[in-house]
Design a protein around this motif. Sequence first.
Motif, short mmCIF file in Angstrom:
data_model
loop_
_atom_site.label_atom_id
_atom_site.label_comp_id
_atom_site.label_asym_id
_atom_site.label_seq_id
_atom_site.Cartn_x
_atom_site.Cartn_y
_atom_site.Cartn_z
N THR A 42 9.04 -28.95 6.00
CA THR A 42 9.22 -30.19 5.25
C THR A 42 9.06 -31.36 6.20
OG1 THR A 42 11.61 -30.20 5.54
CG2 THR A 42 10.76 -29.10 3.57
N GLY A 43 8.74 -32.51 5.66
CA GLY A 43 8.60 -33.72 6.47
C GLY A 43 7.55 -33.56 7.55
N ARG A 44 7.84 -34.14 8.71
CA ARG A 44 6.90 -34.07 9.84
C ARG A 44 6.69 -32.64 10.31
NH1 ARG A 44 6.61 -38.79 13.83
NH2 ARG A 44 6.83 -37.07 15.29
N SER A 45 7.72 -31.82 10.26
CA SER A 45 7.57 -30.41 10.65
C SER A 45 6.58 -29.71 9.73
CB SER A 45 8.92 -29.69 10.61
OG SER A 45 9.80 -30.27 11.55
N GLY A 46 6.61 -30.06 8.45
CA GLY A 46 5.64 -29.52 7.51
C GLY A 46 4.22 -29.93 7.85
N LEU A 47 4.07 -31.17 8.30
CA LEU A 47 2.74 -31.64 8.73
C LEU A 47 2.26 -30.86 9.95
CD1 LEU A 47 3.21 -35.49 8.24
CD2 LEU A 47 1.93 -33.91 6.78
N ILE A 48 3.16 -30.57 10.86
CA ILE A 48 2.80 -29.78 12.04
C ILE A 48 2.36 -28.38 11.59
CG2 ILE A 48 3.67 -28.74 14.18
CD1 ILE A 48 3.25 -31.90 14.15
N GLY A 49 3.06 -27.82 10.62
CA GLY A 49 2.66 -26.52 10.07
C GLY A 49 1.27 -26.57 9.47
N LYS A 50 0.96 -27.64 8.75
CA LYS A 50 -0.38 -27.79 8.16
C LYS A 50 -1.45 -27.90 9.24
CE LYS A 50 0.87 -29.86 3.75
NZ LYS A 50 0.72 -31.01 2.85
N VAL A 51 -1.16 -28.63 10.30
CA VAL A 51 -2.10 -28.76 11.41
C VAL A 51 -2.38 -27.37 12.01
CG1 VAL A 51 -2.36 -29.65 13.78
CG2 VAL A 51 -1.52 -31.15 11.97
N PHE A 52 -1.32 -26.59 12.20
CA PHE A 52 -1.48 -25.24 12.75
C PHE A 52 -2.25 -24.36 11.78
CE2 PHE A 52 0.46 -20.97 13.74
CZ PHE A 52 -0.27 -20.77 14.91
N GLY A 53 -1.97 -24.48 10.49
CA GLY A 53 -2.70 -23.71 9.49
C GLY A 53 -4.19 -24.00 9.56
N MET A 54 -4.55 -25.25 9.74
CA MET A 54 -5.96 -25.62 9.85
C MET A 54 -6.59 -24.95 11.07
SD MET A 54 -7.71 -29.36 10.46
CE MET A 54 -7.11 -30.06 8.95
N ARG A 55 -5.90 -24.97 12.18
CA ARG A 55 -6.44 -24.32 13.40
C ARG A 55 -6.57 -22.81 13.21
NH1 ARG A 55 -8.84 -28.12 14.64
NH2 ARG A 55 -8.19 -29.62 16.21
N LEU A 56 -5.61 -22.20 12.53
CA LEU A 56 -5.72 -20.77 12.26
C LEU A 56 -6.94 -20.48 11.40
CD1 LEU A 56 -2.00 -19.77 11.59
CD2 LEU A 56 -3.41 -19.05 13.53
N MET A 57 -7.18 -21.32 10.40
CA MET A 57 -8.36 -21.17 9.55
C MET A 57 -9.63 -21.30 10.38
SD MET A 57 -10.97 -23.14 8.06
CE MET A 57 -10.33 -24.80 8.09
N HIS A 58 -9.67 -22.27 11.28
CA HIS A 58 -10.83 -22.43 12.16
C HIS A 58 -11.06 -21.17 13.00
CE1 HIS A 58 -10.25 -27.08 12.06
NE2 HIS A 58 -11.04 -26.67 11.09
N ASN A 59 -9.98 -20.47 13.30
CA ASN A 59 -10.06 -19.24 14.09
C ASN A 59 -10.34 -18.01 13.23
OD1 ASN A 59 -9.18 -18.80 17.18
ND2 ASN A 59 -8.54 -20.81 16.47
N GLY A 60 -10.53 -18.19 11.93
CA GLY A 60 -10.93 -17.08 11.07
C GLY A 60 -9.80 -16.37 10.37
N PHE A 61 -8.59 -16.91 10.43
CA PHE A 61 -7.46 -16.28 9.75
C PHE A 61 -7.41 -16.71 8.29
CE2 PHE A 61 -6.21 -16.17 14.20
CZ PHE A 61 -5.74 -14.88 14.32
N ASN A 62 -6.82 -15.86 7.46
CA ASN A 62 -6.63 -16.12 6.04
C ASN A 62 -5.29 -16.83 5.88
OD1 ASN A 62 -7.09 -16.05 3.31
ND2 ASN A 62 -6.81 -13.84 3.10
N VAL A 63 -5.31 -18.15 5.72
CA VAL A 63 -4.11 -18.98 5.79
C VAL A 63 -3.91 -19.77 4.50
CG1 VAL A 63 -2.95 -20.83 7.08
CG2 VAL A 63 -4.52 -19.31 8.26
N PHE A 64 -2.65 -19.90 4.11
CA PHE A 64 -2.29 -20.70 2.94
C PHE A 64 -1.11 -21.59 3.29
CE2 PHE A 64 -4.19 -16.81 1.41
CZ PHE A 64 -5.15 -17.29 0.53
N ILE A 65 -1.12 -22.79 2.77
CA ILE A 65 -0.01 -23.72 2.94
C ILE A 65 0.83 -23.66 1.67
CG2 ILE A 65 0.67 -26.13 3.31
CD1 ILE A 65 -0.81 -24.74 5.72
N VAL A 66 2.10 -23.31 1.82
CA VAL A 66 3.00 -23.19 0.68
C VAL A 66 3.09 -24.54 -0.03
CG1 VAL A 66 5.38 -22.67 -0.04
CG2 VAL A 66 4.29 -21.33 1.79
N GLY A 67 2.98 -24.50 -1.35
CA GLY A 67 3.07 -25.71 -2.15
C GLY A 67 1.74 -26.25 -2.62
N GLU A 68 0.65 -25.79 -2.00
CA GLU A 68 -0.67 -26.21 -2.47
C GLU A 68 -0.98 -25.45 -3.76
OE1 GLU A 68 -2.54 -28.60 -1.15
OE2 GLU A 68 -1.09 -28.95 0.45
#
Length: 184
Positions: A42-68
């Motif tokens: 949640t909040g800024r920590s949630g944004l950090i999670g989204k940033v990490f999710g994007m990088r995981l996706m760039h690395n070929g992982f199957n990633v989802f952000i909760v709430g989308e």
Amino acid sequence: MKEIIKAVSIEISEVLERVNEKEVVKLHDMITSANRIFIAGTGRSGLIGKVFGMRLMHNGFNVFIVGETTTPSIGKGDMLLLVSGSGNTATLVNFAMKANEVGANLALVTTNPKSKIGELADCIVNIPAATKKRSPEEPKTIQPLGSQFDQSAHLLLDALIVYNMKINKDKDNNQLKSRHANLE
């Protein structure tokens, strides 16, 4: 201004020096063995999670952000990564309980390993940073609220991506670039 930038940089470096490398490697191993990775905060920590999710996706992982709206149900063989300084945020505690209920692995990036989520987690990465609470055991900071935790989490999770690329020599910047958004 230069003195402030230097002070923030030193603070983050000191926090990251105190992170247990084995915890981060365990998180990496959990990520690489998961069918799918779900990330929340949640909040800024949630944004950090989204940033990490994007990088995981760039690395070929199957990633989802909760709430989308396109995030599917989590299940056995998946993992949920929660980024929470306190480890006690009510909505995230509920997510953690649901992950446990369905047999998904649970990881937590936090300043509080003994939190409610920490009690449920299979993997905890403790970032010994200052939070908005400013408890006596927390490091000193010139930064407001939980900035020291959020910045440390961001750099630590980016370092995990570099670690993944280093041990998987088939991944390079060009390969990651090929997965970067092109509808921009």
